[in-house]
Design a protein around this motif. Sequence first.
Motif: not given
Length: 180
Positions: A15-16, A21-28, A37-43, A151-155
Motif C-alpha cells: 500500500s502507498l 511509512t517505510a520511507a519515513r515520509l509524511s504527506g502526499s 519506486c514501489v512499481r520498480g522494486i516490484t518489477d 519491497i518495504l525494506a528496499r523502499v
Amino acid sequence: MTARLITPPAGLAVSLDDARTAARLSGSALDGEITQCVRGITDEVEQQTGRAVVTQTYRVTLDSFPEAIRLPAPPVASVLSVKYIDTDGVEQTLDPADYELDAESEPCYLVPAPDRRWPETMDRINAVRVEVECGYGPDDTTTPSGIKSYILARVAEKYAPPGTPESPHLVRLLDRYKVY
C-alpha cells in the motif's frame, strides 16, 4: 515460445501508506515518486523470482502445440483463452474442456485434458496463442508477506539518509519464492 506482458498490474504490491511509512515520509507530496519506486522494486522482485506479484495478463505464443505448454509468471490464476491457426489457416478458439491447467506445478503448465490431444496447426510462426491471468491478486492485500517485507525494506533503503549502507542479505527474503 515467447511470453509477453499484455496487461500490466493496476494495483500496487504494497500500500502507498505502508510505502510512505517505510520511507519515513509524511504527506502526499512524493506519492508519485513513491508509487514509481514501489512499481520498480516490484518489477525487480518479479525478475528475481520469475513470479507475478499483482494480477496481470500474459500472452504465450508458440509455432505449434508442444506436449505441455509452460506458462510464465506463477501463480497462474486462470487461462483466458487458447487460440490457434488450424491447418486451413482459420483462427480457432480451443474449448476449455479440451485442456487442463496444472497450477500445482511451478512453473505451471497447460496440458490436454484426459483422453484429448492438441489439435493440428498450420505450419507457420505463432500459430498458437495462450492468454493467462497471473499473480497473487489485485493489490497489496494478497501480496505474500516475504515479498511485501522485501519491497518495504528496499523502499526504506532508497529513502534512507545518505551514507546508510544497504543490506546485502535483504534479497534472501525472496529465496522461497523463486521459480526454477
